[in-house]
Design an enzyme around this catalytic site. Structure first.
Site, PDB file in Angstrom:
ATOM      1  N   THR A 375       0.829  -1.207   0.000  1.00  0.00           N
ATOM      2  CA  THR A 375       0.000   0.000   0.000  1.00  0.00           C
ATOM      3  C   THR A 375       0.863   1.256   0.000  1.00  0.00           C
ATOM      4  O   THR A 375       2.042   1.224   0.336  1.00  0.00           O
ATOM      5  CB  THR A 375      -0.945  -0.014   1.225  1.00  0.00           C
ATOM      6  OG1 THR A 375      -1.657  -1.231   1.246  1.00  0.00           O
ATOM      7  CG2 THR A 375      -1.905   1.137   1.263  1.00  0.00           C
ATOM      8  N   GLY A 467       0.698  -0.394   5.304  1.00  0.00           N
ATOM      9  CA  GLY A 467       1.148  -1.443   6.231  1.00  0.00           C
ATOM     10  C   GLY A 467       0.029  -2.363   6.679  1.00  0.00           C
ATOM     11  O   GLY A 467       0.078  -2.884   7.796  1.00  0.00           O
ATOM     12  N   GLY A 468      -0.999  -2.553   5.830  1.00  0.00           N
ATOM     13  CA  GLY A 468      -2.060  -3.510   6.168  1.00  0.00           C
ATOM     14  C   GLY A 468      -2.721  -3.147   7.484  1.00  0.00           C
ATOM     15  O   GLY A 468      -3.070  -1.988   7.732  1.00  0.00           O
TER      16      GLY A 468
HETATM   17  N1  GLY Z   1      -5.175  -4.148   1.201  1.00  0.00           N
HETATM   18  C1  GLY Z   1      -4.957  -3.665   2.496  1.00  0.00           C
HETATM   19  C2  GLY Z   1      -6.114  -2.910   3.025  1.00  0.00           C
HETATM   20  O1  GLY Z   1      -6.945  -2.473   2.264  1.00  0.00           O
HETATM   21  O2  GLY Z   1      -6.229  -2.774   4.204  1.00  0.00           O
END
Ligand code: GLY
Length: 566
Positions: A375, A467-468
């Site tokens: 991201t 960072g998820g």
């Molecule tokens: N793909 C990570 C998020 O959207 O949280």
């Protein structure tokens, strides 16, 4: 300066910056009087700043930065993914733009389960991992509705970098090396990132002629080209090469959604953040509500008391996330309750003032998923005071690793953000249930948290992170650092962080986060403590001082991020 000289100039700047980092010195604080951009790429900052200096507004610049990152930072910047934007006009109106990917119409709840009911790896790598991309529709809708410039103008820097190339830096070279095996599985991907079959190293130039042509087509014919024209045809052809699910009908049906920003307050500041289908805003507000009754400043920065209350709040918020949050267009979400101060008060009653709630000793596993730079987030403020925060992503670095042949860009692996099977963790270790089950045209739950913090109606902090699952706790701690611990934005971003996401039952922390005495005492009180070898999210932020009317950049040297203003 021509492109080569400029690249050399910025390589030298980066070298100086890295020297400062390795010498343990904080990088010089970036200040500006008029406008500022903070992103993961100096080239993208430059592209956006040039737009601002030519009279473009924050959205014009944000769109230019978004397309430029898709070229110069292709492991996370994208046109084959999706994301969220928060935009607030200086006059006061604010919008949350949802351009999250959608599941294809053919998607089914059990599509990633094998005959034995186990989750397959298809949510991460390969053609079946992709949701219908939203970035092109999102950025161009923002430009149409809030921008002032023409498509061709804001796309120009991206096209130039794709045509003429850009100099690969060591972070990108490292990412390519780390993902080499999965990237090489796909011919079109190999052709882009291993030109002539060779590996790219720092200092090499990467040209992306197919991507340049795609961007030219988008500049000429707009989002319709991507979703219905030649690019759409190439996406569908690519899908047919690997049993992918996305059809022309899916692409044609893709829509972005303008939503009302989720709002709340924290110690007299107003918070505007992203509503579902991102969990980011709801979790952020719930976290702030849970710690507001505690005097964190008096407890002390990273003292046992402040860390305890923050970590206990994190556990409860991530537990609620797993059960209640999903796509609001597909089910009812008890959003008002989750972000209310009353609900926080009732949850607070469960928290023991000293002991961790889960007191039995659980051996720490490795933090689920990699801790690298999934991201990307960037923030912009223009000279009128319009502000934008954008978080967008391919999900994993390099997304599904599948590039669209002839079109030169990577597709996302956003289907992994759904709960493929209740109770089974995704790549971030997040578990989910019914609310985030896969369904046709549904958007997977996200953690992206583009956020604005206002004081007396003026934005004073514009931020977001990558960072998820760590996005949420990184944004939370940055806000607490500024408001409770009175740090400047760059100090707040740089300060070490910790993270708890309920499952696994482990409190992850960055090196240097806690004194030994605090670590020992927290472990004695039932916390499973685990020093993370990787950063816990990367924040990009800027702050505005309404009294002095100056902007300060808060780039994250964990990336390293960069700030540029004038
Ligand atoms: N793909 C990570 C998020 O959207 O949280």
């Amino acid at each position: 300066m021509n492109l080569a000289t400029r690249s050399l100039f910025f390589a030298l700047l980066t070298l100086l910056f890295m020297n400062a980092v390795t010498a343990g010195l904080p990088p010089p604080r970036v200040k500006a009087d008029n406008a500022m951009i903070v992103s993961a790429s100096r080239l993208a900052d430059e592209a956006g700043l040039a737009i601002l200096k030519r009279g473009g507004n924050a959205v014009d610049a944000a769109v230019a930065v978004g397309f430029t990152l898709a070229v110069v930072y292709p492991e996370a910047g994208n046109i084959g993914g999706g994301g969220f934007m928060i935009y607030r006009k200086a006059s006061g109106s604010a919008t949350a733009l949802d351009f999250r990917e959608k599941a294809p119409k053919s998607a089914t709840r059990a599509m990633y389960l094998d005959a034995a009911g186990k989750v397959t790896g298809e949510t991460v790598n390969g053609h079946r991992a992709s949701g219908v991309p939203g970035t092109v529709a999102g950025l161009l809708r923002a430009l149409d509705e809030f921008g002032t410039m023409k498509r061709a103008e804001v796309l120009r820097p991206a096209i130039r970098f794709a045509e003429e190339g850009f100099v690969v830096d060591s972070a990108f070279a490292d990412d390519l090396e780390e993902y080499r095996d999965s990237l090489r599985l796909f011919e079109a991907t190999k052709a882009i990132f291993f030109p002539g079959g060779k590996e790219l190293h720092a200092g090499d130039t990467l040209r992306q002629p197919d991507l340049a042509k795609t961007l030219h087509r988008i500049a000429k014919d707009g989002a319709k080209e991507f979703y219905e024209g030649a690019t759409a045809g190439m996406i569908v052809d690519e899908m047919s090469r690997g049993h992918g699910e996305i059809t022309l009908e899916d692409l044609k049906a893709y829509t972005t959604v303008r939503r009302a920003p989720l709002t709340g307050t924290y110690r007299g500041f107003q918070i505007l953040s992203m509503p579902p289908p991102s969990s980011g805003g709801a979790c952020l507000l719930a976290l702030l509500n849970l710690v507001e009754p505690s005097d964190l400043a008096k407890m002390g920065f990273h003292s046992e008391k402040s860390a305890h209350i923050m970590a206990e709040a994190m556990k409860r918020v991530f537990a609620d996330r797993s059960k209640y949050l999903g796509d609001p267009d597909h089910q009812r979400i008890p959003l008002r309750t989750l972000v209310s101060k009353e609900y926080a008060r009732s949850r607070l009653l469960e928290i023991d003032p000293v002991r961790a709630t889960e007191s039995k000793s659980i051996h720490p596993g490795t933090l689920p998923g990699r801790e690298k730079n999934h991201t990307t987030n960037y923030v912009v403020q223009d000279k009128k005071g319009n502000v934008v925060s954008v978080t967008y992503t391919l999900n994993d670095l390099f997304g599904s690793k599948v590039a669209v042949q002839g079109a030169g860009f990577l597709m996302n692996d956003q289907m992994d953000d759904f709960s493929a099977k209740p109770g089974v963790a995704n790549m971030y270790g997040l578990v989910g249930g019914e609310a985030n089950a896969i369904a046709p045209e549904k958007r997977p739950l996200s953690s992206m948290t583009p956020t604005l913090v206002l004081k007396n109606g003026t934005p004073v902090l514009v931020l977001g992170a990558r960072g998820g699952s760590k996005i949420i706790t990184a944004v939370f701690q940055t806000i607490v650092n500024v408001i409770d611990y009175k740090m400047t934005v760059d100090e707040a971003v740089r300060a070490p962080r910790f993270h708890h996401q309920w499952l696994p039952d482990t409190l992850f922390y960055e090196p240097g986060c806690f004194p030994n005495s605090v670590l020992q005492s927290m472990a004695a009180h039932g916390n499973v403590m685990w020093e993370s070898p990787h950063s816990l999210g990367e924040v990009e932020a800027l702050s505005f001082d309404p009294r002095k009317r100056t902007l300060t950049g808060g780039p994250d040297d964990r990336e390293p991020g960069t700030a540029l203003g004038y």
